[in-house]
Design a protein around this motif. Structure first.
Motif, PDB file in Angstrom:
ATOM      1  N   PRO A  64       0.811  -1.208   0.000  1.00  0.00           N
ATOM      2  CA  PRO A  64       0.000   0.000   0.000  1.00  0.00           C
ATOM      3  C   PRO A  64       0.853   1.271   0.000  1.00  0.00           C
ATOM      4  O   PRO A  64       0.327   2.369  -0.104  1.00  0.00           O
ATOM      5  CB  PRO A  64      -0.769  -0.123   1.320  1.00  0.00           C
ATOM      6  N   ILE A  65       2.148   1.078   0.093  1.00  0.00           N
ATOM      7  CA  ILE A  65       2.994   2.243   0.289  1.00  0.00           C
ATOM      8  C   ILE A  65       4.072   2.271  -0.793  1.00  0.00           C
ATOM      9  O   ILE A  65       4.583   1.235  -1.200  1.00  0.00           O
ATOM     10  CB  ILE A  65       3.603   2.180   1.709  1.00  0.00           C
ATOM     11  N   SER A  66       4.355   3.447  -1.332  1.00  0.00           N
ATOM     12  CA  SER A  66       5.406   3.496  -2.344  1.00  0.00           C
ATOM     13  C   SER A  66       6.071   4.864  -2.378  1.00  0.00           C
ATOM     14  O   SER A  66       5.527   5.849  -1.879  1.00  0.00           O
ATOM     15  CB  SER A  66       4.817   3.194  -3.723  1.00  0.00           C
ATOM     16  N   VAL A  67       7.259   4.851  -2.986  1.00  0.00           N
ATOM     17  CA  VAL A  67       7.966   6.122  -3.174  1.00  0.00           C
ATOM     18  C   VAL A  67       7.449   6.718  -4.479  1.00  0.00           C
ATOM     19  O   VAL A  67       7.533   6.097  -5.521  1.00  0.00           O
ATOM     20  CB  VAL A  67       9.484   5.880  -3.263  1.00  0.00           C
ATOM     21  N   THR A  68       6.873   7.887  -4.412  1.00  0.00           N
ATOM     22  CA  THR A  68       6.294   8.468  -5.619  1.00  0.00           C
ATOM     23  C   THR A  68       7.053   9.679  -6.126  1.00  0.00           C
ATOM     24  O   THR A  68       6.780  10.161  -7.215  1.00  0.00           O
ATOM     25  CB  THR A  68       4.838   8.894  -5.390  1.00  0.00           C
ATOM     26  N   ARG A  69       7.977  10.168  -5.341  1.00  0.00           N
ATOM     27  CA  ARG A  69       8.742  11.314  -5.853  1.00  0.00           C
ATOM     28  C   ARG A  69      10.139  11.315  -5.272  1.00  0.00           C
ATOM     29  O   ARG A  69      10.327  11.035  -4.083  1.00  0.00           O
ATOM     30  CB  ARG A  69       8.030  12.622  -5.490  1.00  0.00           C
ATOM     31  N   LEU A  70      11.104  11.590  -6.112  1.00  0.00           N
ATOM     32  CA  LEU A  70      12.476  11.798  -5.653  1.00  0.00           C
ATOM     33  C   LEU A  70      12.894  13.165  -6.138  1.00  0.00           C
ATOM     34  O   LEU A  70      12.641  13.535  -7.279  1.00  0.00           O
ATOM     35  CB  LEU A  70      13.423  10.760  -6.265  1.00  0.00           C
ATOM     36  N   GLU A  71      13.528  13.921  -5.286  1.00  0.00           N
ATOM     37  CA  GLU A  71      13.951  15.274  -5.684  1.00  0.00           C
ATOM     38  C   GLU A  71      15.336  15.538  -5.140  1.00  0.00           C
ATOM     39  O   GLU A  71      15.491  15.592  -3.913  1.00  0.00           O
ATOM     40  CB  GLU A  71      12.937  16.282  -5.128  1.00  0.00           C
ATOM     41  N   PRO A  72      16.379  15.628  -5.890  1.00  0.00           N
ATOM     42  CA  PRO A  72      16.443  15.429  -7.348  1.00  0.00           C
ATOM     43  C   PRO A  72      16.287  13.943  -7.693  1.00  0.00           C
ATOM     44  O   PRO A  72      16.426  13.110  -6.830  1.00  0.00           O
ATOM     45  CB  PRO A  72      17.838  15.927  -7.701  1.00  0.00           C
ATOM     46  N   LEU A  73      16.034  13.678  -9.000  1.00  0.00           N
ATOM     47  CA  LEU A  73      15.806  12.303  -9.403  1.00  0.00           C
ATOM     48  C   LEU A  73      17.044  11.434  -9.234  1.00  0.00           C
ATOM     49  O   LEU A  73      16.953  10.272  -8.884  1.00  0.00           O
ATOM     50  CB  LEU A  73      15.335  12.263 -10.854  1.00  0.00           C
ATOM     51  N   ALA A  74      18.183  12.020  -9.521  1.00  0.00           N
ATOM     52  CA  ALA A  74      19.413  11.254  -9.361  1.00  0.00           C
ATOM     53  C   ALA A  74      20.370  12.054  -8.486  1.00  0.00           C
ATOM     54  O   ALA A  74      21.166  12.838  -8.982  1.00  0.00           O
ATOM     55  CB  ALA A  74      20.030  10.970 -10.720  1.00  0.00           C
ATOM     56  N   PRO A  75      20.274  11.893  -7.190  1.00  0.00           N
ATOM     57  CA  PRO A  75      21.061  12.709  -6.273  1.00  0.00           C
ATOM     58  C   PRO A  75      22.546  12.362  -6.327  1.00  0.00           C
ATOM     59  O   PRO A  75      22.919  11.243  -6.672  1.00  0.00           O
ATOM     60  CB  PRO A  75      20.482  12.356  -4.907  1.00  0.00           C
TER      61      PRO A  75
END
Lengths: 414, 282
Positions: free
Chosen positions: A275-286
């Motif tokens: 039920p749980i997920s990572v939906t955003r990374l900021e920045p995409l490639a750190p």
């Protein structure tokens, strides 16, 4: 137009796979087994009479390893092909290197292609190192004159001078792989197709191989490169092709494709399972040591309230290496109301001291009903830090998971 | 290959389902070095880690010759061709038979034996079975030297017919490559066919006139007997090697040629039609 060296158009590759229906039956009766054997025999006899392929199992299913793939690659482009296992990457390479023909669509290729789908193809254990260099070279498409010209270079690269006249079956596996890669590394085709072959040898040798690949890529040749080593892809390639389930889902600038992969990948693994997920990374490639924000979203849970939540970080080998525990923020956030539309939590990390490489996220969740551990809910690829002082870092495998910030005091001996 | 590469740089290859490669035979020529290397590999590997090495290539034909001479010549008392010594006649028939049988055996298992190559690298697949013929030729060379020694021992001199021997050697190779290509291609798809070869070999040795002269066959059966392509080849070999002592039965020889040619045609056709799918099945 004139500079397109590979043009694929609606490429598809179909395989027929067989299933054993027995797996679904609960009881095995002799009558059924005999019946099935007879049917199988009759079917394969018929297939053979008609000149068709024999497929084991009694149910045949079509499987598209590649479907509707179209792209163009221009001269001198270095293309990284990424995707999960079974996404169709290797099938694509096999089609492009003419090992197998496509079932649909077409490809136009301009220039001499050499493909390196395996290290040491055709090496014969009984033959000596010297003999195998000639054999393997010829198999990869080098002429005898070409091999002779590069012979010393190959031997030096492989570091096997002393064992040139020993049968390769007496080689250590490291020597074997070094020799095999050395031959391949000295190929000079216009188009080079490479499948996951850098993942061999020790760290030292890997670095050397990567260097050699970089030379090849920099030399104006077109290179197609499949790898699960995102670091290598980022380092070598300018363009990325991202495959999933036999389809090309993204083509473009390599870092964009890589970050798309990180997210898409998470999506795929999570669907329906958690039920749980990572939906955003900021920045995409750190960058290693840089800042990162991670959004955790909760959807479709029956629960109304999250009592405990922790974001976990796993290394590629599955070791849990870090935790961000929401309880330490106390009553500020928790308990968290979920509601029918779901909710999200953003975690901010001002400086993430992770050594470059691929990591996956997990979560520990306690709701009103149960506690659950969610694995692999997202991935992040940490890119190498550009060193300010010009120190060449040790290989990422030698540095562990964390690169620590530190101060230093010292005293020199008198 | 950098120079050749430059000339070829703009050559466009189109890959499409069911599309036969144009320039197939030119492509094959392009891969002649691979052919040479694979042939050399097979020869080199063959005698590695053997104690008496090449002696094996001598022992087999020698013992076969002795046994056949004793059984067919002494015990069954079959006639030799003209005045030629029986051992020489046996040897002259055995050479093409060994050539035929070893090409057929080696070539028909060659694709399976090189499965790792086929699933990882492109080259015209015809190179693999063709290269195995070279190994058989090396053994043939050894046999030929033995024959020369045998002739010297018996004081037997061949005449000008000897000039035509290379033509018959080529014929023997073509005759074996035809069925070999067929069987090797079938072998990739249906492994049953690897059990067929030992069968053919076992019967073939007795069905072909190796231990006896084909003149021993009753006349009314001779044409039918010549449906076996090896018969024509063995007759040809004896005609070359035994001087005027052995005659070729022409209608039978032409029939053998026809059978050889049609096998070769079917073999190549089937091989080429299935070649593109080898990697998926092997």
């Amino acid at each position: 137009m004139s500079d397109v060296v590979i043009r694929a158009d609606g490429l598809g590759k179909k395989y027929l796979i067989g299933h054993q229906s027995a797996a679904r039956e609960r009881y095995t009766a002799l009558r059924d087994v005999v019946g099935r054997q007879m049917r199988g025999f009759i079917r394969s006899a018929r297939d053979m009479a008609l000149g068709r392929q024999i497929i084991s199992g009694d149910e045949v299913e079509e499987f598209w390893a590649l479907k509707g793939v179209s792209f163009e690659i221009t001269r001198g482009e270095v293309v990284g092909i990424i995707g999960r296992n079974g996404a169709g990457k290797s099938t694509l390479l096999k089609v492009l290197s003419r090992i197998t023909e496509p079932s649909t669509g077409r490809v136009e290729i301009k220039g001499r292609v050499a493909s390196l789908l395996e290290v040491g193809t055709g090496f014969h254990p009984e033959l000596t190192g010297r003999e195998n260099i000639y054999l393997n070279g010829a198999i990869l498409g080098m002429s005898r004159a070409e091999i002779r010209r590069k012979f010393d270079e190959i031997v030096a690269f492989a570091e096997v001078e002393k064992f040139l006249d020993t049968p390769v079956k007496r080689y250590s596996s490291g020597m074997y792989v070094r020799l095999a890669f050395a031959v391949a590394a000295h190929l000079e085709p216009e188009i080079l197709i490479v499948d996951e072959v850098l993942a061999v040898g020790d760290a030292e040798f890997q670095k050397k191989c990567l260097g050699k690949m970089q030379d090849v890529a920099g030399g104006g040749r077109t290179v197609l490169f499949v790898s699960h080593n995102m670091g290598a892809v980022r380092q070598l390639c300018s363009t990325g092709l991202h495959f999933a389930n036999g389809a090309l889902i993204q083509k473009g600038n390599v870092s964009k494709v890589l970050s798309g992969y990180a997210l898409q990948d998470a999506d795929v693994s999570v669907r329906g399972a958690s039920p749980i997920s990572v939906t955003r990374l900021e920045p995409l490639a750190p960058e290693s040591g840089g800042a990162l924000s991670v959004r955790l979203s909760l959807n479709g849970t029956k629960c109304e309230e999250v009592r405990e939540l922790a974001l976990l970080l796993y290394a590629a080998n599955g070791t849990r290496i870090a935790i961000a525990d929401l309880r330490t923020r106390g009553g500020l956030v928790l308990p968290l109301r979920v509601g029918p539309s779901g909710c999200f939590v953003d975690f901010h990390f001002p400086s993430l001291p992770l050594v470059e490489g691929e990591y996956s996220f997990g979560a520990y969740l306690v709701d009103s009903e149960a506690a659950s551990d969610c694995l692999d809910i997202g991935r992040v690829y940490i890119t190498p830090k550009v060193s300010a002082v010009g120190v060449v870092p040790y290989s990422s495998t030698a540095r562990g998971f964390l690169e620590l910030e530190f101060g230093v005091n010292y005293a020199e001996g008198a | 290959m950098s120079r050749a590469g430059a000339a070829e740089q703009e050559r466009v290859v189109i890959l499409e389902a069911g599309r036969a490669t144009r320039n197939y035979w030119r492509d094959l020529w392009h891969y002649r070095e691979l052919f040479a290397i694979l042939a050399w590999r097979d020869v080199a590997v063959r005698y590695k880690q053997t104690v008496i090495g090449l002696a094996w290539a001598l022992l087999r034909p020698f013992l076969t010759m002795v046994i056949f001479t004793v059984i067919f010549g002494r015990i069954a008392k079959l006639p030799a061709d003209g005045t030629a010594p029986y051992p020489i006649m046996v040897f002259a028939g055995m050479m093409p038979w060994f050539l035929f049988s070893s090409v057929l055996t080696e070539a028909s298992g060659s694709l399976i034996g090189n499965a790792n190559l086929i699933s990882k690298v492109y080259f015209p697949r015809l190179v693999v079975p063709a290269a195995t013929a070279v190994v058989a030729l090396v053994d043939f060379g050894v046999n030929f030297v033995m024959l020369a020694l045998l002739m010297a021992w018996y004081g037997f001199l061949p005449n000008w017919h000897l000039m035509f021997l290379p033509a018959f050697v080529a014929l023997a190779i073509l005759a074996s490559l035809g069925p070999a290509l067929w069987i090797t291609a079938l072998n990739v798809k249906y492994r049953d066919f690897r059990y067929v070869i030992p069968f053919i070999m076992q019967f073939g040795l007795y069905v072909s006139p190796v231990g006896f002269s084909s003149a021993a066959i009753p006349d009314q059966w001779r044409l039918l007997y010549s449906l076996n392509p090896v018969v024509g080849i063995i007759d040809g070999f004896r005609w070359c090697l035994l001087g005027g002592e052995s005659q070729i039965y022409w209608p039978g020889f032409v029939l053998s040629l026809g059978v050889t040619a049609s096998f070769l045609w079917f073999g190549i056709r089937y091989f080429r039609a299935t070649e593109r799918t080898f990697a998926d099945m092997v």
